[in-house]
Design a protein around this motif. Sequence first.
Motif, PDB file in Angstrom:
ATOM      1  N   THR A 385       0.823  -1.223   0.000  1.00  0.00           N
ATOM      2  CA  THR A 385       0.000   0.000   0.000  1.00  0.00           C
ATOM      3  C   THR A 385       0.854   1.269   0.000  1.00  0.00           C
ATOM      4  O   THR A 385       0.318   2.376   0.000  1.00  0.00           O
ATOM      5  CB  THR A 385      -0.912   0.041   1.240  1.00  0.00           C
ATOM      6  OG1 THR A 385      -0.107   0.121   2.430  1.00  0.00           O
ATOM      7  CG2 THR A 385      -1.820  -1.179   1.302  1.00  0.00           C
ATOM      8  N   SER A 391      -4.188   4.020  -3.901  1.00  0.00           N
ATOM      9  CA  SER A 391      -5.663   4.066  -3.952  1.00  0.00           C
ATOM     10  C   SER A 391      -6.286   2.707  -3.648  1.00  0.00           C
ATOM     11  O   SER A 391      -7.481   2.635  -3.333  1.00  0.00           O
ATOM     12  CB  SER A 391      -6.119   4.550  -5.336  1.00  0.00           C
ATOM     13  OG  SER A 391      -5.639   3.673  -6.347  1.00  0.00           O
ATOM     14  N   THR A 392      -5.497   1.634  -3.749  1.00  0.00           N
ATOM     15  CA  THR A 392      -6.026   0.291  -3.469  1.00  0.00           C
ATOM     16  C   THR A 392      -6.133   0.013  -1.971  1.00  0.00           C
ATOM     17  O   THR A 392      -6.685  -1.010  -1.564  1.00  0.00           O
ATOM     18  CB  THR A 392      -5.117  -0.776  -4.106  1.00  0.00           C
ATOM     19  OG1 THR A 392      -3.763  -0.537  -3.702  1.00  0.00           O
ATOM     20  CG2 THR A 392      -5.223  -0.735  -5.619  1.00  0.00           C
TER      21      THR A 392
END
Length: 428
Positions: A385, A391-392
């Motif tokens: 991340t 954004s995931t």
Amino acid sequence: MEKVYVIGHKIPDTDSIASAISYAEYKNSFDGKRRYIPSRGGELNPETTFVLNYFNVPTPLLLQTVEPTVDDLALKEPFYARPDTPVYDVATLMEEKNIKNVPVVDENGKIVGVVTERGLARVYVRRTRVEPLHIHPVPIRSLARILQAEILYKPQKQELISGSIHIAVDALHVLLKKIVQGDAVIVGDDEPAQIALLENGAKLLIVVNKAPVSKRVLEIAKQKGATILRTSADAFGAAKLINLSLPVSLIMSKDFPVVSYNTSLEDVKELVFESKYRATFVIDLEGRLVSIITRTDLMRTVRKKVILVDHNERSQAVDGIDKADILEIIDHHRIGDISTLHPVFFYNEPVGSTSTIIASWFFREGIKMEREIAGLLLSGIISDTLLFALSTTTSKDKEIARKLEKISKVNIEDYGKKMLVEGMRIKG
């Protein structure tokens, strides 16, 4: 115990390594029938190396292919002989166990030769002359056992016997000319011959047909320091059995095929079917004998059992995946093109990392998590991340990360920044 390899993609990152190690730990905590082995498909990058060193976790097994190997077979404990084992004992072992090859190992367990049925046959075919015989150094008690003979007398200090062996078929005066000090003689019920042979230096009398041996003969044997054995075999039978007292080191073959745990079964099949032994011998890294593989062992289909983590695409999988038995897939990426032999457990969740999924299962099942595992899983989340910047990233990733932060006893921000910086270092 059946082995299952837990492995990520062939170019491993921190999330795939953390997932493989942690999921193997998770499965081993409750499945006692299998051993789950964390594995990797390639070399570690600097970031992952930093993480493993930081939490003092061993590097997973390097498994660049999951094609079946010798290690995937159910290897059996082999029967074997020592170099000084009499041929008789090996022949008996072959008959009792219905085996065609007996490996010979030294005192360190290293294979030094192989005795075959053909080799045993040569002992007879090449030694067609019954006289003269020659006996190689052999313990007297072993010779007596092979001849199924009584030891009527043996000097206390005489343990080995060797030299020429004569059969008392010639006229006595002719035989006595052939005898030299230390020879052995196969003799029947003939007291004068027995005495004359002892007086002329014979060190071993093998009395056949269970013939009587007088007190006078025994007394002379004691005076001369000679051994007397008595067997129920006839002269021909005794001579034949003496041939079988040879140490196997004299008849063993020193040219034999060997394989290691990592040898592919395709290579093993080629060796076995081309070998005159119709078998090959498994050795460890030190050359010690581990097992024997025969054609029978190769008849059933063997596949490595694997669990894939952090990917589900063939292009990312380790080599040989089509020849493996995939049991489970745990991932957080798009659905790929991996095919399996049968229905499997497939779990895919749209979160920031596979480490998030595995950590959540630890918490859900109430399985104790060690600091090292928590640190690995936290590192996997941070890596995938980019410290929650991508954004995931989901709220679940952050929630799980905070729980892992407490167990691993690190500060997410400080540790995460240091980890990412280490990951950008260039080797060399």
